[in-house]
Design a protein around this motif. Structure first.
Motif, PDB file in Angstrom:
ATOM      1  N   ARG A 290       2.582  24.746  69.075  1.00 49.57           N
ATOM      2  CA  ARG A 290       2.395  24.084  70.362  1.00 49.57           C
ATOM      3  C   ARG A 290       3.732  23.693  70.954  1.00 49.57           C
ATOM      4  N   ALA A 291       3.798  23.688  72.280  1.00 48.81           N
ATOM      5  CA  ALA A 291       4.987  23.174  72.953  1.00 48.81           C
ATOM      6  C   ALA A 291       5.037  21.664  72.787  1.00 48.81           C
ATOM      7  N   VAL A 292       6.234  21.122  72.631  1.00 46.43           N
ATOM      8  CA  VAL A 292       6.417  19.677  72.434  1.00 46.43           C
ATOM      9  C   VAL A 292       6.778  19.049  73.776  1.00 46.43           C
ATOM     10  N   ALA A 294       7.447  15.236  75.785  1.00 46.15           N
ATOM     11  CA  ALA A 294       7.808  13.851  75.503  1.00 46.15           C
ATOM     12  C   ALA A 294       6.667  12.881  75.785  1.00 46.15           C
ATOM     13  N   GLU A 295       5.774  13.227  76.725  1.00 50.44           N
ATOM     14  CA  GLU A 295       4.677  12.306  77.033  1.00 50.44           C
ATOM     15  C   GLU A 295       3.704  12.157  75.872  1.00 50.44           C
ATOM     16  N   ASP A 296       3.788  13.076  74.901  1.00 49.77           N
ATOM     17  CA  ASP A 296       2.935  12.983  73.708  1.00 49.77           C
ATOM     18  C   ASP A 296       3.694  12.389  72.520  1.00 49.77           C
ATOM     19  N   HIS A 297       4.731  11.638  72.814  1.00 51.27           N
ATOM     20  CA  HIS A 297       5.648  11.091  71.810  1.00 51.27           C
ATOM     21  C   HIS A 297       4.925  10.459  70.627  1.00 51.27           C
ATOM     22  N   ASP A 298       4.034   9.528  70.901  1.00 49.31           N
ATOM     23  CA  ASP A 298       3.394   8.782  69.809  1.00 49.31           C
ATOM     24  C   ASP A 298       2.522   9.682  68.943  1.00 49.31           C
ATOM     25  N   PHE A 309       9.402  21.481  63.393  1.00 52.92           N
ATOM     26  CA  PHE A 309       9.908  21.450  64.767  1.00 52.92           C
ATOM     27  C   PHE A 309      11.073  22.428  64.919  1.00 52.92           C
ATOM     28  N   LYS A 310      10.989  23.267  65.964  1.00 52.75           N
ATOM     29  CA  LYS A 310      12.004  24.301  66.184  1.00 52.75           C
ATOM     30  C   LYS A 310      12.421  24.322  67.656  1.00 52.75           C
ATOM     31  N   PRO A 311      13.726  24.466  67.941  1.00 51.41           N
ATOM     32  CA  PRO A 311      14.137  24.641  69.337  1.00 51.41           C
ATOM     33  C   PRO A 311      13.515  25.903  69.919  1.00 51.41           C
ATOM     34  N   ALA A 312      13.047  25.823  71.143  1.00 50.81           N
ATOM     35  CA  ALA A 312      12.335  26.959  71.744  1.00 50.81           C
ATOM     36  C   ALA A 312      13.199  28.198  71.823  1.00 50.81           C
ATOM     37  N   THR A 313      14.498  28.020  72.025  1.00 52.22           N
ATOM     38  CA  THR A 313      15.400  29.169  72.126  1.00 52.22           C
ATOM     39  C   THR A 313      16.414  29.176  70.988  1.00 52.22           C
ATOM     40  N   ILE A 334      14.540  15.376  69.400  1.00 55.03           N
ATOM     41  CA  ILE A 334      13.561  16.442  69.587  1.00 55.03           C
ATOM     42  C   ILE A 334      12.746  16.196  70.852  1.00 55.03           C
ATOM     43  N   MET A 335      12.337  14.947  71.052  1.00 56.05           N
ATOM     44  CA  MET A 335      11.501  14.610  72.201  1.00 56.05           C
ATOM     45  C   MET A 335      12.225  14.849  73.530  1.00 56.05           C
ATOM     46  N   GLN A 336      13.545  14.856  73.505  1.00 55.25           N
ATOM     47  CA  GLN A 336      14.310  15.002  74.745  1.00 55.25           C
ATOM     48  C   GLN A 336      14.728  16.446  75.012  1.00 55.25           C
ATOM     49  N   HIS A 337      14.387  17.364  74.122  1.00 51.87           N
ATOM     50  CA  HIS A 337      14.807  18.749  74.283  1.00 51.87           C
ATOM     51  C   HIS A 337      13.602  19.686  74.235  1.00 51.87           C
ATOM     52  N   ASP A 338      13.876  20.951  74.468  1.00 49.82           N
ATOM     53  CA  ASP A 338      12.810  21.956  74.562  1.00 49.82           C
ATOM     54  C   ASP A 338      12.487  22.476  73.166  1.00 49.82           C
ATOM     55  N   TYR A 339      11.406  21.961  72.586  1.00 47.27           N
ATOM     56  CA  TYR A 339      11.023  22.311  71.220  1.00 47.27           C
ATOM     57  C   TYR A 339       9.593  22.841  71.190  1.00 47.27           C
ATOM     58  N   VAL A 340       9.314  23.587  70.122  1.00 51.33           N
ATOM     59  CA  VAL A 340       7.929  23.878  69.762  1.00 51.33           C
ATOM     60  C   VAL A 340       7.696  23.283  68.381  1.00 51.33           C
ATOM     61  N   ALA A 341       6.439  23.012  68.089  1.00 54.39           N
ATOM     62  CA  ALA A 341       6.056  22.526  66.758  1.00 54.39           C
ATOM     63  C   ALA A 341       5.073  23.524  66.163  1.00 54.39           C
ATOM     64  N   GLN A 342       5.340  23.903  64.932  1.00 57.17           N
ATOM     65  CA  GLN A 342       4.493  24.870  64.235  1.00 57.17           C
ATOM     66  C   GLN A 342       3.900  24.193  63.007  1.00 57.17           C
TER      67      GLN A 342
END
Length: 404
Positions: A290-292, A294-298, A309-313, A334-342
């Motif tokens: 899933r894309a990460v 920040a609004e889903d922080h909690d 957690f992996k950087p998208a690029t 992580i919350m401030q950058h473009d990440y995906v979570a697997q």
């Protein structure tokens, strides 16, 4: 049977590679190569890794499904609008193999190591290691034909004369030894081959040049996948001054990690026209991604132990973190950058006996080198730590043998 592969991987005394034979093979590549390899002491693992036919078939099914889906009209990405005919050399499909199955962790479009693995495999032909090696009889000819096909797809019957293997500060790259192997392969085939930094490239009206030599084809090893930081090379790609492989379109279509989330979306795939067979293989073979945001922080913090957690690029496991071990500080980054979570899929294991140390489990991932949908080579990488690395004594690229 998977049991035979499990049993051999659990025995740290099984299938040590013939280091003397490997050393002889490395010497034959000349002093520059031999020195470069010895400056990288954890390049080759000291033991083979075993897989079963069933595991190979599962990986094949996932790869075929990805290849079919990424050819659908609705899959195309707007990130790299320029698309040529070249397919892209050395796609790397990386899997974790465990008791739950074969899990596609990521796809790379400039996967390193194929030349090194081919050398390792050739050096071990007479070694007493159980099982069969998955490799073409003449890997060099298979590699050459792949590059020639890339050229034909773009240039037809025009002669392919000059190739540049391009990366930033090539001698400083960890996989520089395989640049040397590639260069010598091309030269044996009668081509002129350069190893070059992109800063050495210059676009002119009639082509792309390096040191006043016009370049026909770029073997691209850069990790600036969309070539945004390399305008000369990007211009050459977009205006077809040279054939570039792998290229930005291949990366956008396959290797951007946000695509892993798309591969998990059964309804979207169905709407694109994917077959139920492909969707089923992807549902079981690609861990939920899933894309990460920040609004889903909690929610991410509460569920972090389930995810990786992996950087998208990103690439090479840089800035990738297992949620179970992530600190508050890193999590906020992580919350401030473009990440995906697997969803975490445990890597395979191989017991290793390293001189002067107790037997210890090493983690493994398995890389399938793929061209035009077909597996060319299979290698493993053995390591300790959170992510794949070449820093573990006894670890590194490992010969893969199929048993059962």
């Amino acid at each position: 049977m998977v049991d035979q592969a499990i049993r051999l991987n659990a025995d740290c005394h099984s299938a040590a590679i013939d280091r003397a034979a490997l050393d002889t093979a490395q010497h034959r590549q000349g002093p520059e190569f031999y020195q470069a390899v010895n400056e990288r002491p954890h390049l080759f693992s000291s033991a083979a890794f075993f897989i079963s036919p069933a595991q190979l078939e599962k990986m094949r099914r996932v790869i075929a499904s990805v290849e079919s889906v990424t050819k659908l009209p609705g899959w195309a990405s707007s990130q790299a609008p320029v698309q040529g005919n070249a397919l892209g050399v050395f796609y790397g499909y990386d899997f974790h193999l465990n008791a739950e199955g074969a899990h596609l962790i990521e796809i790379n479009t400039n996967a390193g190591g194929a030349f090194l693995i081919a050398l390792l495999q050739q050096s071990q032909l007479n070694a007493q290691i159980p099982g069969a090696t998955f490799a073409p009889e003449e890997p060099e000819q298979a590699f050459l034909e792949m590059f020639r096909n890339e050229w034909r797809l773009e240039r037809g019957d025009a002669p392919l004369q000059t190739i540049a293997i391009v990366d930033e500060q090539p001698p400083q790259q960890y996989l520089y030894p395989e640049f040397l192997l590639a260069q010598r392969m091309f030269e044996r085939a009668g081509m002129h081959a350069l190893i070059a930094d992109p800063l050495e490239l210059e676009t002119r009206a009639d082509g792309l040049y390096c040191a006043d030599r016009r370049i026909d084809l770029i073997y691209n090893r850069l990790t600036d996948f969309l070539l945004q930081q390399h305008p000369a090379l990007l211009a050459a790609y977009e205006t077809k001054l040279a054939v570039v492989t792998p290229h930005p379109h291949a990366y956008a279509r396959h290797a951007d990690k946000r695509n892993l989330a798309r591969l998990c979306d059964a309804e979207a795939l169905r709407a694109m026209g994917a077959t139920e067979e492909a969707i089923s293989a992807l549902q079981t073979g690609v861990p939920l991604t899933r894309a990460v945001h920040a609004e889903d922080h909690d929610q991410w913090w509460n569920e972090r132990k389930q995810w990786f957690f992996k950087p998208a690029t990103g690439y090479g496991a840089k800035a990738a973190y297992r949620g179970e071990k992530v600190t508050h500080r890193v999590f906020e980054e992580i919350m401030q950058h473009d990440y995906v979570a697997q969803k975490f899929a445990a890597p395979g294991e191989r017991m290793m006996c390293i001189e002067g140390a107790e037997p210890a489990p090493y983690k493994s991932d398995v890389r399938c080198y793929v061209y035009d949908g077909e597996i060319q080579l299979i290698a493993a990488r053995l390591y300790q730590g959170q992510t794949t690395n070449f820093r573990t004594p006894g670890g590194g690229f490992a010969l893969v043998r199929m048993v059962g």
